[in-house]
Design a protein around this motif. Structure first.
Motif, mmCIF file in Angstrom:
data_model
loop_
_atom_site.group_PDB
_atom_site.id
_atom_site.type_symbol
_atom_site.label_atom_id
_atom_site.label_comp_id
_atom_site.label_asym_id
_atom_site.label_seq_id
_atom_site.Cartn_x
_atom_site.Cartn_y
_atom_site.Cartn_z
ATOM 1 N N GLN A 311 0.813 -1.206 0.000
ATOM 2 C CA GLN A 311 0.000 0.000 0.000
ATOM 3 C C GLN A 311 0.849 1.259 0.000
ATOM 4 O O GLN A 311 0.402 2.314 -0.457
ATOM 5 C CB GLN A 311 -0.932 -0.001 1.219
ATOM 6 C CG GLN A 311 -2.087 -0.978 1.102
ATOM 7 C CD GLN A 311 -3.128 -0.767 2.184
ATOM 8 O OE1 GLN A 311 -2.938 0.041 3.098
ATOM 9 N NE2 GLN A 311 -4.229 -1.497 2.087
ATOM 10 N N ALA A 312 2.058 1.148 0.524
ATOM 11 C CA ALA A 312 2.937 2.316 0.584
ATOM 12 C C ALA A 312 3.568 2.632 -0.766
ATOM 13 O O ALA A 312 4.189 3.683 -0.936
ATOM 14 C CB ALA A 312 4.026 2.090 1.626
ATOM 15 N N MET A 313 3.401 1.716 -1.738
ATOM 16 C CA MET A 313 4.017 1.902 -3.041
ATOM 17 C C MET A 313 3.039 2.554 -4.008
ATOM 18 O O MET A 313 1.882 2.148 -4.112
ATOM 19 C CB MET A 313 4.485 0.561 -3.616
ATOM 20 C CG MET A 313 5.574 -0.108 -2.802
ATOM 21 S SD MET A 313 6.080 -1.691 -3.507
ATOM 22 C CE MET A 313 6.827 -1.156 -5.038
ATOM 23 N N SER A 314 3.506 3.563 -4.727
ATOM 24 C CA SER A 314 2.700 4.205 -5.756
ATOM 25 C C SER A 314 2.802 3.398 -7.049
ATOM 26 O O SER A 314 3.617 2.476 -7.167
ATOM 27 C CB SER A 314 3.195 5.634 -6.002
ATOM 28 O OG SER A 314 4.524 5.615 -6.515
ATOM 29 N N THR A 315 1.972 3.758 -8.025
ATOM 30 C CA THR A 315 2.035 3.088 -9.328
ATOM 31 C C THR A 315 3.409 3.249 -9.950
ATOM 32 O O THR A 315 3.954 2.318 -10.545
ATOM 33 C CB THR A 315 0.958 3.672 -10.267
ATOM 34 O OG1 THR A 315 -0.323 3.532 -9.659
ATOM 35 C CG2 THR A 315 0.978 2.958 -11.612
ATOM 36 N N ARG A 316 3.979 4.423 -9.769
ATOM 37 C CA ARG A 316 5.321 4.670 -10.300
ATOM 38 C C ARG A 316 6.351 3.762 -9.638
ATOM 39 O O ARG A 316 7.242 3.227 -10.305
ATOM 40 C CB ARG A 316 5.707 6.136 -10.082
ATOM 41 C CG ARG A 316 7.080 6.496 -10.618
ATOM 42 C CD ARG A 316 7.370 7.975 -10.431
ATOM 43 N NE ARG A 316 8.695 8.318 -10.934
ATOM 44 C CZ ARG A 316 9.212 9.542 -10.917
ATOM 45 N NH1 ARG A 316 8.485 10.545 -10.426
ATOM 46 N NH2 ARG A 316 10.417 9.765 -11.383
ATOM 47 N N ASP A 317 6.212 3.565 -8.333
ATOM 48 C CA ASP A 317 7.140 2.685 -7.614
ATOM 49 C C ASP A 317 7.027 1.247 -8.121
ATOM 50 O O ASP A 317 8.032 0.545 -8.285
ATOM 51 C CB ASP A 317 6.864 2.714 -6.114
ATOM 52 C CG ASP A 317 7.178 4.062 -5.492
ATOM 53 O OD1 ASP A 317 8.048 4.759 -6.033
ATOM 54 O OD2 ASP A 317 6.530 4.409 -4.485
ATOM 55 N N ILE A 318 5.785 0.802 -8.359
ATOM 56 C CA ILE A 318 5.565 -0.562 -8.840
ATOM 57 C C ILE A 318 6.167 -0.752 -10.224
ATOM 58 O O ILE A 318 6.844 -1.752 -10.499
ATOM 59 C CB ILE A 318 4.053 -0.884 -8.854
ATOM 60 C CG1 ILE A 318 3.507 -0.882 -7.419
ATOM 61 C CG2 ILE A 318 3.801 -2.232 -9.515
ATOM 62 C CD1 ILE A 318 2.007 -1.039 -7.343
ATOM 63 N N LEU A 319 5.932 0.217 -11.116
ATOM 64 C CA LEU A 319 6.501 0.135 -12.471
ATOM 65 C C LEU A 319 8.021 0.167 -12.423
ATOM 66 O O LEU A 319 8.695 -0.546 -13.175
ATOM 67 C CB LEU A 319 5.968 1.275 -13.335
ATOM 68 C CG LEU A 319 4.478 1.215 -13.688
ATOM 69 C CD1 LEU A 319 4.065 2.472 -14.461
ATOM 70 C CD2 LEU A 319 4.175 -0.030 -14.522
ATOM 71 N N ASN A 320 8.551 0.991 -11.534
ATOM 72 C CA ASN A 320 10.007 1.074 -11.401
ATOM 73 C C ASN A 320 10.581 -0.251 -10.909
ATOM 74 O O ASN A 320 11.613 -0.724 -11.410
ATOM 75 C CB ASN A 320 10.372 2.191 -10.427
ATOM 76 C CG ASN A 320 11.877 2.321 -10.242
ATOM 77 O OD1 ASN A 320 12.602 2.713 -11.149
ATOM 78 N ND2 ASN A 320 12.340 1.994 -9.044
ATOM 79 N N MET A 321 9.887 -0.874 -9.937
ATOM 80 C CA MET A 321 10.368 -2.140 -9.365
ATOM 81 C C MET A 321 10.298 -3.268 -10.392
ATOM 82 O O MET A 321 11.198 -4.108 -10.463
ATOM 83 C CB MET A 321 9.536 -2.499 -8.137
ATOM 84 C CG MET A 321 9.975 -3.797 -7.451
ATOM 85 S SD MET A 321 8.890 -4.265 -6.086
ATOM 86 C CE MET A 321 7.428 -4.785 -7.003
#
Length: 449
Positions: A311-321
């Motif tokens: 939940q702490a991850m944004s869409t950008r964080d998920i795409l980056n990961m």
């Protein structure tokens, strides 16, 4: 047995159809006390709930979490933790991952004996027909970039990804076998490789989720042998069905037989895994536990750590990961880059080597397609022969070097690679020098081992 079935695709489907009244988790049963029930209920209970066969020493851990919102294991001996499963259950899951690996990997090389038939049917060159093998391998090289991050999501887990992609893999074999053009065949070969790829990246991770660091290398080694079994057994099956499969109104050309055989291989694997493969992802298991407790207690704050992190991850964080971090890690960490380069070299050599077998054994020794398939078994024999000494080295030298936290310098695992790296050019040289009509056919097979 009930716990095993509950965590399989079959069990989850039954739970869905019955409104979670069948195959209930302990957190859903009204006759079992939960450490996250109301304070009054906890005070009235002489002991917190423990899953069957758990250790009474887990009580301090339960008390620690009783009034917290973080959902974790019920102590170090929680039987829901895959690390604490029985040895028989761990062996069963490991065997199923190996079965899935063999079923998918055989799909690459099972096509090899059909190359000439594809060339004749569609009027293309042999080099072009080999694309059916190349594109399948390309598909299961690209697929893990999507399926692997998806299986790490707590809401999904590994089992649904395995089952769903395997079902698509089996379903796509039908249109692949009935391709009306060369382009159509190539597209479907790529797609089948793409959907069959999750076990390539996560098979080892699944094994790692079951065993302690000191023991998991044994399981991953067995899984690695299964990864060699698939490409080695594929030509054996493909050779026999291509040569002896009759041409009928259903099968227009001999190349359709090995593709159709994958329906039976993949279908049988799908049935076994549908009924017996449980979820192994700790993140998903804890997510389901937290979800059950939220429904039971009405407390929306109860969450597992993987949920909180997600939940702490944004869409950008998920795409980056998922899309950027793997490439960054590959090109900025020399060890990761060199290992990936080494693995790519081995894979490239393996599949290029496959294409030389017909030249040697059919062109020079007059093998039939069925006999050609048997020539690939030297690769399998070599993989099996090396397992006992590797396990001996693991038990004698590597395992004692793990500390009390289960940690070891990663470089210490690479020692067998130093030895194996020398054998690759030796085997290639042996195979090349013994590939002659004047030399007995067993010599290049020994070299391939």
């Amino acid at each position: 047995m009930s716990a095993l079935l509950r965590d399989t695709a079959f069990g989850q489907l039954v739970r869905l159809l019955t409104g979670k009244r069948v195959f209930q988790y302990d957190e859903e049963r009204s006759d079992v006390q939960s450490p996250h029930d109301s304070a009054d209920a906890i005070e009235k209970s002489e002991s917190f709930v423990r899953a069957p066969d758990s250790d009474p020493t887990d009580l301090p851990e339960l008390e620690k979490h009783a009034n917290e919102n973080l959902i974790d294991w019920y102590g170090p001996n929680d039987p829901e933790n895959p690390m604490n499963w029985s040895t028989a259950k761990k062996f069963l899951v490991t065997a199923e991952i190996c079965l899935l690996t063999v079923s998918i990997y055989s799909g690459s090389s099972i096509y090899a004996p059909a190359v000439e038939s594809v060339s004749e049917t569609f009027g293309v060159s042999t080099v072009a027909a080999i694309l059916g093998l190349t594109l399948f391998v390309l598909g299961y090289g690209i697929g893990p970039m999507i399926w692997n991050p998806m299986s790490e999501v707590p809401y999904i887990g590994r089992m649904p990804v395995y089952i769903a992609t395997l079902a698509v893999f089996v379903a796509l074999q039908g249109p692949t076998a009935k391709s009306s053009s060369f382009g159509m065949l190539m597209v479907f070969r790529f797609l089948t490789g793409f959907f069959g790829s999750p076990v390539l990246a996560t098979g080892g991770a699944t094994c790692a989720e079951l065993y302690t660091p000191a023991k998991r290398t044994y399981a991953i080694a067995i899984w690695g042998v299964a990864a060699v079994c698939g490409p080695a057994l594929g030509p054996v099956i493909g050779g026999y069905v291509t040569e002896y499969g009759p041409i009928t109104s259903t099968f227009r050309a001999s190349w359709e037989w090995p593709i159709s055989t994958l329906i039976w291989i993949g279908g049988a694997c799908l049935i076994v895994l549908f009924f017996t493969l449980p979820e192994t992802s700790a993140s998903n298991i804890l997510f389901r536990r937290a979800s059950c407790l939220r429904r039971r207690t009405g407390n929306p704050k109860l969450m597992s750590k993987p949920e909180i992190d997600a939940q702490a991850m944004s869409t950008r964080d998920i795409l980056n990961m998922t899309l950027i971090h793997p490439f960054t890690l590959n090109f900025t960490e020399p060890m990761v880059f060199l290992l990936n380069l080494y693995i790519a070299l081995i894979y490239g050599l393996l599949y290029i080597w496959f294409e030389s077998f017909p030249i040697v054994f059919i062109g020079m020794h007059g093998f039939t397609l069925a006999q050609l398939g048997l020539a690939y078994l030297g690769l399998l024999a070599g993989a099996l022969v090396i397992v006992p000494p590797f396990f001996w080295w693991m038990h004698k030298y590597l395992e004692p070097q793990f500390d009390e936290n289960g940690e070891i310098y990663p470089e210490k695992r690479l020692i067998p690679c130093f030895v194996g790296a020398f054998f690759i050019p030796i085997c290639l040289f042996w195979f090349g020098c013994s590939s002659s009509p004047d030399i007995h056919w067993i010599m290049p097979i020994i070299g391939s081992a």
